[in-house]
Motif scaffolding. Structure first.
Motif, short mmCIF file in Angstrom:
data_model
loop_
_atom_site.label_atom_id
_atom_site.label_comp_id
_atom_site.label_asym_id
_atom_site.label_seq_id
_atom_site.Cartn_x
_atom_site.Cartn_y
_atom_site.Cartn_z
N LEU A 56 0.72 -1.24 -0.03
CA LEU A 56 0.18 -0.12 0.10
C LEU A 56 0.86 1.36 0.05
O LEU A 56 1.53 1.54 1.14
N TRP A 57 1.05 1.91 -0.96
CA TRP A 57 2.03 2.94 -1.34
C TRP A 57 1.03 4.41 -1.52
O TRP A 57 0.36 4.37 -2.62
N CYS A 58 0.88 5.14 -0.51
CA CYS A 58 -0.10 6.26 -0.40
C CYS A 58 0.38 7.43 0.03
O CYS A 58 1.34 7.60 0.89
N SER A 59 -0.19 8.68 -0.51
CA SER A 59 0.23 9.71 0.13
C SER A 59 -0.85 10.74 0.23
O SER A 59 -1.89 10.66 -0.45
N VAL A 60 -0.96 11.38 1.51
CA VAL A 60 -2.09 12.27 1.86
C VAL A 60 -1.78 13.67 1.75
O VAL A 60 -0.56 13.93 2.51
N VAL A 111 7.57 -5.17 13.57
CA VAL A 111 7.26 -6.49 14.17
C VAL A 111 8.45 -7.18 14.57
O VAL A 111 9.15 -7.48 13.29
N GLY A 112 8.73 -7.38 15.63
CA GLY A 112 10.14 -7.81 16.14
C GLY A 112 11.15 -6.66 15.70
O GLY A 112 10.91 -5.50 15.83
N ASP A 113 12.14 -6.98 14.87
CA ASP A 113 13.07 -6.03 14.38
C ASP A 113 12.89 -5.84 12.86
O ASP A 113 13.74 -5.34 12.24
N ARG A 114 11.65 -6.46 12.55
CA ARG A 114 11.54 -6.25 11.02
C ARG A 114 10.40 -5.34 10.70
O ARG A 114 9.43 -5.13 11.33
N LYS A 115 10.86 -4.27 9.58
CA LYS A 115 9.70 -3.22 9.30
C LYS A 115 8.83 -3.64 8.46
O LYS A 115 9.23 -4.25 7.23
N VAL A 116 7.92 -3.18 8.74
CA VAL A 116 6.58 -3.50 7.95
C VAL A 116 5.98 -2.18 7.37
O VAL A 116 5.21 -2.20 6.09
N CYS A 117 6.43 -1.04 7.62
CA CYS A 117 5.63 0.35 7.29
C CYS A 117 6.78 1.33 7.63
O CYS A 117 7.51 1.34 8.44
N GLY A 118 6.87 2.33 6.55
CA GLY A 118 7.81 3.35 6.69
C GLY A 118 7.01 4.50 6.25
O GLY A 118 5.78 4.57 5.47
N ILE A 119 7.23 5.80 7.02
CA ILE A 119 6.38 6.90 6.62
C ILE A 119 7.24 8.27 6.37
O ILE A 119 8.47 8.23 7.11
N LEU A 120 6.93 8.69 5.42
CA LEU A 120 7.94 9.99 4.95
C LEU A 120 6.86 11.21 4.89
O LEU A 120 6.01 11.08 4.01
N ALA A 128 1.29 23.09 2.48
CA ALA A 128 1.05 21.72 2.61
C ALA A 128 1.98 20.87 3.03
O ALA A 128 3.28 21.20 3.08
N LEU A 129 1.57 19.82 3.78
CA LEU A 129 2.40 18.66 4.24
C LEU A 129 1.80 17.40 3.36
O LEU A 129 0.45 17.11 3.51
N ILE A 130 2.80 16.47 3.02
CA ILE A 130 2.59 15.45 2.32
C ILE A 130 2.95 14.20 3.21
O ILE A 130 4.13 14.13 3.74
N VAL A 131 1.88 13.34 3.63
CA VAL A 131 2.29 12.37 4.49
C VAL A 131 2.26 10.90 3.70
O VAL A 131 1.19 10.60 2.97
N GLY A 132 3.61 10.62 3.26
CA GLY A 132 3.53 9.22 2.42
C GLY A 132 3.83 8.06 3.48
O GLY A 132 4.57 8.05 4.23
N ILE A 133 2.83 7.16 2.98
CA ILE A 133 2.80 5.76 3.73
C ILE A 133 3.05 4.48 3.04
O ILE A 133 2.32 4.29 1.77
#
Ligand code: BT5
Length: 250
Positions: A56-60, A111-120, A128-133
């Motif tokens: 799920l690559w999305c920006s708000v 989850v543990g030390d594994r990354k499931v999501c990053g936010i920019l 404006a601010l762009i929240v990228g998920i």
């Protein structure tokens, strides 16, 4: 409610770029761009974000205007928005799966030390601010670049279930709407909710982003979302998200 208008594209360089263009053209708060794939997905500080099909690559687009959003308090207060966004996505994932999600400062979902999501989160010249998920829903982790694969996770792998990205997106937007409002009110519940998921507190950390590393034991965040690190000599460093500089507070 964030999420309108919503544009879902097959492939783009980066959804943050498209969202920036929408914001520059006067697009409204809550506009969302989603893509099945990104050819130049990016992380913080110029890092690459692998974005094959299945994520799920999305920006708000956000247009914060209230003083509570930190206009008077300076750029570091935006740090608290990145904490709020992480809490929002963590709650959305937990609403749709049985996966328990931690947060690694400032806003990696792990989850543990594994990354499931990053936010920019990026600011635009128009305010404006762009929240990228970027959320690894059913990304085939093994096919990510090897250095990334070893430290990444996908919801599919964690749950054994096929998850609908549209359902997850709806949950993300619902929780982001709530936490964005709390952030605008300068509500300290953002810090409490973040702290409850903090996987770093009490652990040894070494944080360097171009400059000399700050080393010590993580001690949570301050009101601006800056990470506090207690060094071996007892002094405390304050590390600002995405910023290679840090200040010593004593
Ligand atoms: C981030 O940066 O974690 C922010 C990622 C934001 C991605 C979204 S997708 C939609 C929007 N459009 C964009 O172009 N970006 C946003 P950072 O904390 O700098 O982490 C980057 C690091 O995460 C990389 O250096 C890799 O080590 C790792 N990484 C890259 N791709 C990954 C993936 N798919 N899953 C897990 N880790 C990954």
């Amino acid at each position: 409610m964030l999420g309108r208008p919503l544009v879902w594209l097959a492939e783009v360089a980066s959804t943050n770029d498209v969202a920036r263009l929408i914001a520059a053209a006067g697009g409204r708060e809550g506009a969302v761009v989603v893509a099945d794939r990104q050819t130049h997905g990016r992380g913080r500080l110029g890092r690459a974000w692998s974005s094959p099909f299945g994520g799920l690559w999305c920006s708000v687009v956000l247009r914060p205007t209230t003083a509570g959003a930190g206009a008077a308090a300076g750029a570091s207060t935006w740090g608290r928005l990145s904490l709020a966004a992480a809490v929002a996505v963590a709650e959305a994932v937990e609403a749709e799966t049985d996966v328990r999600v931690g947060i690694r400062w400032p806003n990696d979902l792990v989850v543990g030390d594994r990354k499931v999501c990053g936010i920019l989160i990026e600011a635009t010249s128009s305010g404006a601010l762009i929240v990228g998920i970027g959320l690894n829903v059913s990304v085939d982790v093994e096919r990510l670049p090897s250095a990334v694969a070893a430290r990444a996770a996908s919801l599919h792998r964690l749950t054994g279930r096929s998850l609908d990205r549209r359902v997850l997106l709806a949950a993300v937007l619902e929780r982001l709407t709530i936490w964005y409002a709390r952030w605008r009110e300068a509500s300290l519940t953002v810090l409490d909710a973040w702290a409850a998921r903090d996987v770093m507190v009490g652990t040894r950390v070494s944080i360097g982003a171009g400059g000399p590393a700050v080393e010590g034991v993580a001690a949570g965040v301050d009101r601006d979302g800056a990470l506090l690190v207690v060094r071996a000599d007892g002094t405390v460093a304050r590390v600002i998200a995405g910023d290679p500089h840090f200040t010593t507070v004593g």
